[in-house]
Design an enzyme around this catalytic site. Structure first.
Site, PDB file in Angstrom:
ATOM      1  N   GLU A  46      -4.941  -4.963  10.789  1.00  0.00           N
ATOM      2  CA  GLU A  46      -3.872  -3.981  10.967  1.00  0.00           C
ATOM      3  C   GLU A  46      -4.060  -3.276  12.312  1.00  0.00           C
ATOM      4  O   GLU A  46      -4.821  -2.299  12.396  1.00  0.00           O
ATOM      5  CB  GLU A  46      -3.915  -2.932   9.845  1.00  0.00           C
ATOM      6  CG  GLU A  46      -3.683  -3.489   8.463  1.00  0.00           C
ATOM      7  CD  GLU A  46      -3.113  -2.442   7.518  1.00  0.00           C
ATOM      8  OE1 GLU A  46      -2.032  -2.688   6.977  1.00  0.00           O
ATOM      9  OE2 GLU A  46      -3.731  -1.378   7.344  1.00  0.00           O
ATOM     10  N   SER A  57       4.048  -2.452  10.160  1.00  0.00           N
ATOM     11  CA  SER A  57       5.510  -2.573  10.283  1.00  0.00           C
ATOM     12  C   SER A  57       6.041  -3.918   9.792  1.00  0.00           C
ATOM     13  O   SER A  57       6.979  -4.481  10.371  1.00  0.00           O
ATOM     14  CB  SER A  57       5.955  -2.293  11.726  1.00  0.00           C
ATOM     15  OG  SER A  57       5.632  -0.970  12.087  1.00  0.00           O
ATOM     16  N   ASN A  93       0.872  -1.184   0.000  1.00  0.00           N
ATOM     17  CA  ASN A  93       0.000   0.000   0.000  1.00  0.00           C
ATOM     18  C   ASN A  93       0.902   1.225   0.000  1.00  0.00           C
ATOM     19  O   ASN A  93       1.537   1.525   1.006  1.00  0.00           O
ATOM     20  CB  ASN A  93      -0.887  -0.043   1.260  1.00  0.00           C
ATOM     21  CG  ASN A  93      -1.702   1.227   1.432  1.00  0.00           C
ATOM     22  OD1 ASN A  93      -1.772   2.070   0.532  1.00  0.00           O
ATOM     23  ND2 ASN A  93      -2.319   1.377   2.590  1.00  0.00           N
ATOM     24  N   TRP A  94       0.928   1.916  -1.132  1.00  0.00           N
ATOM     25  CA  TRP A  94       1.843   3.048  -1.259  1.00  0.00           C
ATOM     26  C   TRP A  94       1.309   4.313  -0.584  1.00  0.00           C
ATOM     27  O   TRP A  94       2.002   5.315  -0.534  1.00  0.00           O
ATOM     28  CB  TRP A  94       2.131   3.310  -2.739  1.00  0.00           C
ATOM     29  CG  TRP A  94       3.159   2.382  -3.315  1.00  0.00           C
ATOM     30  CD1 TRP A  94       3.845   1.405  -2.648  1.00  0.00           C
ATOM     31  CD2 TRP A  94       3.640   2.364  -4.668  1.00  0.00           C
ATOM     32  NE1 TRP A  94       4.725   0.775  -3.498  1.00  0.00           N
ATOM     33  CE2 TRP A  94       4.622   1.336  -4.741  1.00  0.00           C
ATOM     34  CE3 TRP A  94       3.349   3.097  -5.828  1.00  0.00           C
ATOM     35  CZ2 TRP A  94       5.293   1.045  -5.936  1.00  0.00           C
ATOM     36  CZ3 TRP A  94       4.014   2.801  -7.008  1.00  0.00           C
ATOM     37  CH2 TRP A  94       4.972   1.787  -7.057  1.00  0.00           C
ATOM     38  N   LYS A  95       0.071   4.279  -0.123  1.00  0.00           N
ATOM     39  CA  LYS A  95      -0.515   5.464   0.539  1.00  0.00           C
ATOM     40  C   LYS A  95      -0.285   6.699  -0.344  1.00  0.00           C
ATOM     41  O   LYS A  95      -0.350   6.577  -1.558  1.00  0.00           O
ATOM     42  CB  LYS A  95       0.076   5.609   1.948  1.00  0.00           C
ATOM     43  CG  LYS A  95      -0.062   4.317   2.760  1.00  0.00           C
ATOM     44  CD  LYS A  95       0.279   4.469   4.203  1.00  0.00           C
ATOM     45  CE  LYS A  95       0.086   3.126   4.911  1.00  0.00           C
ATOM     46  NZ  LYS A  95       0.313   3.194   6.350  1.00  0.00           N
ATOM     47  N   HIS A  97      -9.321   1.367   5.449  1.00  0.00           N
ATOM     48  CA  HIS A  97      -7.996   1.513   6.072  1.00  0.00           C
ATOM     49  C   HIS A  97      -8.106   2.460   7.270  1.00  0.00           C
ATOM     50  O   HIS A  97      -8.933   3.377   7.285  1.00  0.00           O
ATOM     51  CB  HIS A  97      -6.998   2.049   5.038  1.00  0.00           C
ATOM     52  CG  HIS A  97      -5.584   1.960   5.524  1.00  0.00           C
ATOM     53  ND1 HIS A  97      -5.042   2.922   6.358  1.00  0.00           N
ATOM     54  CD2 HIS A  97      -4.622   1.025   5.332  1.00  0.00           C
ATOM     55  CE1 HIS A  97      -3.791   2.560   6.644  1.00  0.00           C
ATOM     56  NE2 HIS A  97      -3.517   1.424   6.032  1.00  0.00           N
ATOM     57  N   GLU A 123      -6.387   4.881   8.158  1.00  0.00           N
ATOM     58  CA  GLU A 123      -6.136   6.309   7.924  1.00  0.00           C
ATOM     59  C   GLU A 123      -7.406   7.035   7.493  1.00  0.00           C
ATOM     60  O   GLU A 123      -7.783   8.027   8.130  1.00  0.00           O
ATOM     61  CB  GLU A 123      -4.937   6.473   6.981  1.00  0.00           C
ATOM     62  CG  GLU A 123      -3.649   6.130   7.740  1.00  0.00           C
ATOM     63  CD  GLU A 123      -2.531   5.498   6.938  1.00  0.00           C
ATOM     64  OE1 GLU A 123      -2.583   5.525   5.704  1.00  0.00           O
ATOM     65  OE2 GLU A 123      -1.590   4.958   7.565  1.00  0.00           O
ATOM     66  N   GLY A 155       3.280   2.017  10.800  1.00  0.00           N
ATOM     67  CA  GLY A 155       4.251   3.094  10.631  1.00  0.00           C
ATOM     68  C   GLY A 155       5.049   3.404  11.886  1.00  0.00           C
ATOM     69  O   GLY A 155       5.739   4.421  11.957  1.00  0.00           O
TER      70      GLY A 155
HETATM   71  P1  13P Z   1       3.509   0.178   7.607  1.00  0.00           P
HETATM   72  O1  13P Z   1       3.926  -1.112   6.941  1.00  0.00           O
HETATM   73  O2  13P Z   1       4.262   1.387   7.120  1.00  0.00           O
HETATM   74  O3  13P Z   1       3.482   0.037   9.096  1.00  0.00           O
HETATM   75  O4  13P Z   1       1.976   0.446   7.149  1.00  0.00           O
HETATM   76  C1  13P Z   1       1.042  -0.569   7.278  1.00  0.00           C
HETATM   77  C2  13P Z   1      -0.199  -0.173   6.564  1.00  0.00           C
HETATM   78  O5  13P Z   1      -0.918   0.713   6.978  1.00  0.00           O
HETATM   79  C3  13P Z   1      -0.511  -0.877   5.312  1.00  0.00           C
HETATM   80  O6  13P Z   1      -1.797  -0.591   4.888  1.00  0.00           O
END
Ligand code: 13P
Length: 243
Positions: A165, A204, A9-11, A96, A98, A171
């Site tokens: 998650e 992570s 997931n490149w966000k 997600h 976020e 993160g």
């Molecule tokens: P990280 O791998 O940067 O912790 O992010 C996880 C995530 O939110 C994937 O959707």
């Protein structure tokens, strides 16, 4: 047989130019990857068309980071399933943490997005997970169960991916212990009541912990943020247990 789904997931990262560079380095690194797993990238909407062209003829599959429940209409800033299908998108991440946190996405909206995805033959990747405070208060299981029950209402489990998650692991560099992630994924499988459900872990994930995570019985893949932005690290993750 549950075929693992390894998704990056490149966000809100990666321009079209950087996406092209990434693919030029990454695709050769998965040439020899066994076919017993799916490998997926979820770029920002602006790079979907670029990536769709770059991955033609390769085994890499494409996901969006969200999808709306209507085919078209006055929904500024949203993207419809029909727009994604034009670019050979196969999966759509919904719910997600976020957008749940920053844009107050509700389980009801997430459910509408997931239903719309399935209606158009996209596979929703529905994300669930608790915050640090919820875990400390002993509410993690109740919160996740509510997200699962409300978010997945009316959803066909054979065309679905659920991503567990834990928000405190996203993160932060703090990975959930593999045993604990495995336990929660087992609970989710029971609540959904479908033994072949594909359940990912996210939070992570990196080259140093991928093999341990993928050795867990209940975990059928990973949703990777930061470590999917570098071709070498995402390739190492996609190549789990194959050296
Ligand atoms: P990280 O791998 O940067 O912790 O992010 C996880 C995530 O939110 C994937 O959707």
């Amino acid at each position: 047989m549950r075929k693992p789904v390894i998704a990056g997931n490149w966000k809100m990262h990666m321009t079209c130019a950087r996406s092209r560079d990434f693919m030029a380095s990454f695709l050769p690194l998965i040439n020899g990857t066994p076919n017993d797993r799916h490998i997926v990238i979820a770029p920002p909407f602006t790079a979907i068309s670029t990536i769709s062209e770059a991955i033609q003829g390769s085994r890499l599959e494409l996901s969006s980071q969200n999808v709306h429940w209507e085919d078209e209409g006055a929904f500024t800033a949203e993207v419809s399933p029909l727009m994604l299908l034009e670019h050979q998108v196969k999966y759509a991440i919904v719910g997600h943490s976020e957008p749940r946190k920053y844009f107050s996405e509700s389980d009801e909206q997430i459910n509408k997005r997931a239903r719309s995805a399935q209606l158009h033959d996209l596979i929703p990747i529905v994300c669930v997970g608790e915050t640090d405070e919820q875990r400390e208060r002993g509410e993690a299981e109740r919160v996740i169960r509510r997200q699962v029950e409300q978010g997945l209402e009316g959803i066909e489990p054979s065309r679905l991916v659920v991503a567990y998650e834990p928000i405190w692991a996203i993160g932060t560099g703090k990975t959930c212990e593999a045993e604990e992630a495995n336990r929660i994924c087992g609970l989710i499988r029971g609540w959904v009541g479908f033994k072949d459900l594909i359940i990912q872990y996210g939070g992570s994930v990196k080259p140093s912990n991928i093999d341990e995570i993928m050795n867990m019985e209940e975990i059928d893949g990973v949703l990777v943020g930061g470590a999917s932005l570098e071709p070498e690290s995402f390739a190492r993750i996609a190549n789990f247990n194959s050296f």
